[in-house]
Design an enzyme around this catalytic site. Structure first.
Site, PDB file in Angstrom:
ATOM      1  N   CYS A  59       0.816  -1.217   0.000  1.00 23.37           N
ATOM      2  CA  CYS A  59       0.000   0.000   0.000  1.00 23.37           C
ATOM      3  C   CYS A  59       0.853   1.272   0.000  1.00 23.37           C
ATOM      4  CB  CYS A  59      -0.917  -0.042   1.215  1.00 23.37           C
ATOM      5  SG  CYS A  59      -1.770   1.496   1.525  1.00 23.37           S
TER       6      CYS A  59
ATOM      7  N   HIS B 247     -26.043  23.391   1.368  1.00 26.00           N
ATOM      8  CA  HIS B 247     -26.231  23.754  -0.030  1.00 26.00           C
ATOM      9  C   HIS B 247     -25.242  24.851  -0.407  1.00 26.00           C
ATOM     10  CE1 HIS B 247     -28.222  24.606  -3.809  1.00 26.00           C
ATOM     11  NE2 HIS B 247     -28.161  25.895  -3.493  1.00 26.00           N
TER      12      HIS B 247
END
Ligand code: FAD
Ligand code: NAI
Length: 455
Positions: free
Chosen positions: A41, A433
């Site tokens: 990894c 938002h």
């Protein structure tokens, strides 16, 4: 020296197992044969590939998308050697971090190749240590094709492709799985002509079919050529590169990346000395990760399941808890999969096909990033979110995303599956938002016929 726990391998499975064992008060050692800690990894997998994906994505954005934002640059260029040294620095920093954590937790870090001996002993190139419990975490290695042995220059594995000294003019990638599409993306963005050969009829075949098709369309638009349902049947070295026979076609390239999967790595481990059972090359374990030899456990790529770093780490953590007498559990349903292409792809839980095959009664909702204001502001409207709800309460059992920051957004699905959250809760929870996550709310709403913006 006798340890409570000896871990063999320091990848994301092994080093997490070692650290957690030490945190739980167990006397721990970790044996690693490579010169650095961190396994596949950190050294030759997730981290270097993501560093190159990031650098090449910046370049591609400047080249193709920046003008739309009113940004231009004269004489745009990249420096491959700088990209490579940045990648190396990123890797070095993280590898040193593991060494530091080992020191902090008084873990004995032993260099050398470990071989299991009978009677709870391990030999490390002449030295011997004894253990009460041993955790095997020796990972996996790339599968080669017999007629295309890796030389890591012209015929490369995922390791060689991360260190090419120049961008190949023409590159052939065998296998359109995760490694294939990620590393092909890097070199395509830097100018290589990329051809991908896949033996099955679709790319990333374990992925949700809709996402697989959408990614394929997108990669074709980026200029990659695909031969699906095709086979490489032979190859011949030429003066300048290699000539590969793909069914009836001969394809001349400079570099071939063979990315047809990985297999468990058990060389020199001495499994035969302890009669440890294997199945299809994977070490067999019970529900507590114990092998057929009492006191010897196995985790990560070495055992069945998705070959993912976070899966290995979850198992490493869990096995340490078991050795300390606790009762942890790994929720395999909640383990996400991510492909770091552009657009990114991420999924967790059941695909629609899997749910149907299992006879589950499901509802499905979808929402496209085209209608998402944040995606529009950013200029990345490609892709969609798909959610799958199950049963009378419509618990989320699957989430599949292709689009901007899918790798981060999928955590909503992971948490929802872990907590048995319903589509209704996800559809009603307030989302900031404008954010990309509103697309998840919208997809859940669409499944429940209460979406405001989607049909
Ligand atoms: P490994 O990381 O393979 O570590 C095993 C270690 O054991 C190695 O360091 C090895 O040297 C050592 N070892 C082996 N035998 C012995 C022995 N006898 N004695 C001592 N030491 C020994 N996964 C993701 O989740 N996300 C990604 O983005 C991602 N990208 C990837 C990109 C590439 C190019 C590749 C190749 C893989 C990627 N993976 C990714 C997969 C991920 O790297 C593996 O799933 C993960 O490393 C497995 O961890 P592990 O601890 O089981 O084994
Ligand atoms: P893979 O299993 O993802 O894909 C291999 C592909 O090669 C499949 O599509 C298969 O059908 C195809 N194939 C097999 N033999 C072939 C042949 N002879 N000719 C043509 N096509 C052939 O394996 P890959 O890409 O090598 O990756 C190995 C592992 O590494 C994966 O299991 C993955 O979990 C892990 N990984 C994870 C990443 C991530 O999480 N982002 C990134 C890279 C790797």
């Amino acid at each position: 020296m006798k340890y409570d726990v000896v871990v063999i391998g320091s990848g994301p499975g092994g080093y997490v197992a070692a650290i957690r064992s030490a945190q739980l008060g167990l006397k721990t050692a970790c044996i690693e044969k490579a010169s650095t800690l961190g396994g596949t990894c950190l050294n030759v997998g997730c981290i270097p590939s993501k560093a190159l994906l990031q650098s090449s994505e910046h370049f591609a954005w400047m080249q193709q998308d920046s003008k739309e934002h009113g940004i231009s640059c004269q004489n745009l260029a990249f420096d491959l050697s700088q990209m490579m040294s940045r990648k190396t620095k990123v890797v070095e920093g993280l590898v040193q971090g593991v060494a530091w954590l080992f020191k902090k937790h008084n873990i004995d870090s032993i260099r050398g190749t470990a071989t299991l001996l009978p009677d709870h002993q391990i030999s490390i190139e002449g030295k011997t240590v004894e253990f009460k419990n041993c955790i095997l975490a020796t990972g996996s290695e790339p599968i080669a094709l017999p007629f295309l042995p890796f030389d890591e220059k012209v015929i490369v594995s995922s390791t060689g492709v991360l260190s090419l000294s120049k961008v190949p003019k023409r590159m052939l990638v065998i296998g359109a799985g995760v490694i294939g599409v990620e590393l092909a993306s890097v070199y395509r963005r830097l100018g290589s002509e990329v051809t991908i050969v896949e033996m099955l009829e679709r790319i990333c075949p374990t992925m949700d079919e809709g996402l697989s098709k959408a990614l394929w369309q997108s990669l074709k638009k980026q200029g990659m050529t695909f031969h699906l349902g095709s086979k490489v049947v032979g190859a011949e070295r030429t003066k300048t590169g290699i000539s590969v026979q793909v069914d009836q076609n001969r394809i001349e390239v400079d570099v071939v990346l063979v990315a047809i999967g990985r297999k468990p790595y058990t060389k020199s481990l001495g499994l035969e000395n302890c009669k440890i059972d294997l199945q299809r090359g994977f070490v067999t374990v019970d529900a507590n990760f114990q092998t057929s030899m009492p006191g010897v456990y196995a985790i990560g790529d070495l055992i069945e399941g998705p070959m993912l770093a976070h899966k290995a780490s979850e198992e490493g953590f869990a096995v340490a808890e078991i050795l300390a007498g606790n009762r942890p559990h790994v929720n395999y349903m909640a383990i996400p999969n991510v492909i770091y292409t552009h657009p990114e792809v991420a999924s967790v839980g059941y695909t629609v096909e899997e749910a149907k095959q299992s006879g589950l009664e499901i509802v499905v909702g979808e929402s496209s990033f085209k209608g998402n204001p944040r995606a529009r502001c950013g200029g990345f409207t490609e892709g969609f979110v798909k959610v799958i709800g199950f049963g009378p309460n419509k618990h989320l059992i699957g989430m599949h995303i292709i689009g901007p920051q899918a790798s981060e957004l999928i955590d909503v699905g992971v948490m929802a599956i872990e907590n048995r959250t319903t589509l209704k809760v996800l559809a009603q929870a307030p989302h900031a938002h404008p954010t990309l996550a509103e697309c998840i709310k919208e997809a859940c709403g669409q499944a429940l016929n209460c979406a405001i913006h989607s049909q």
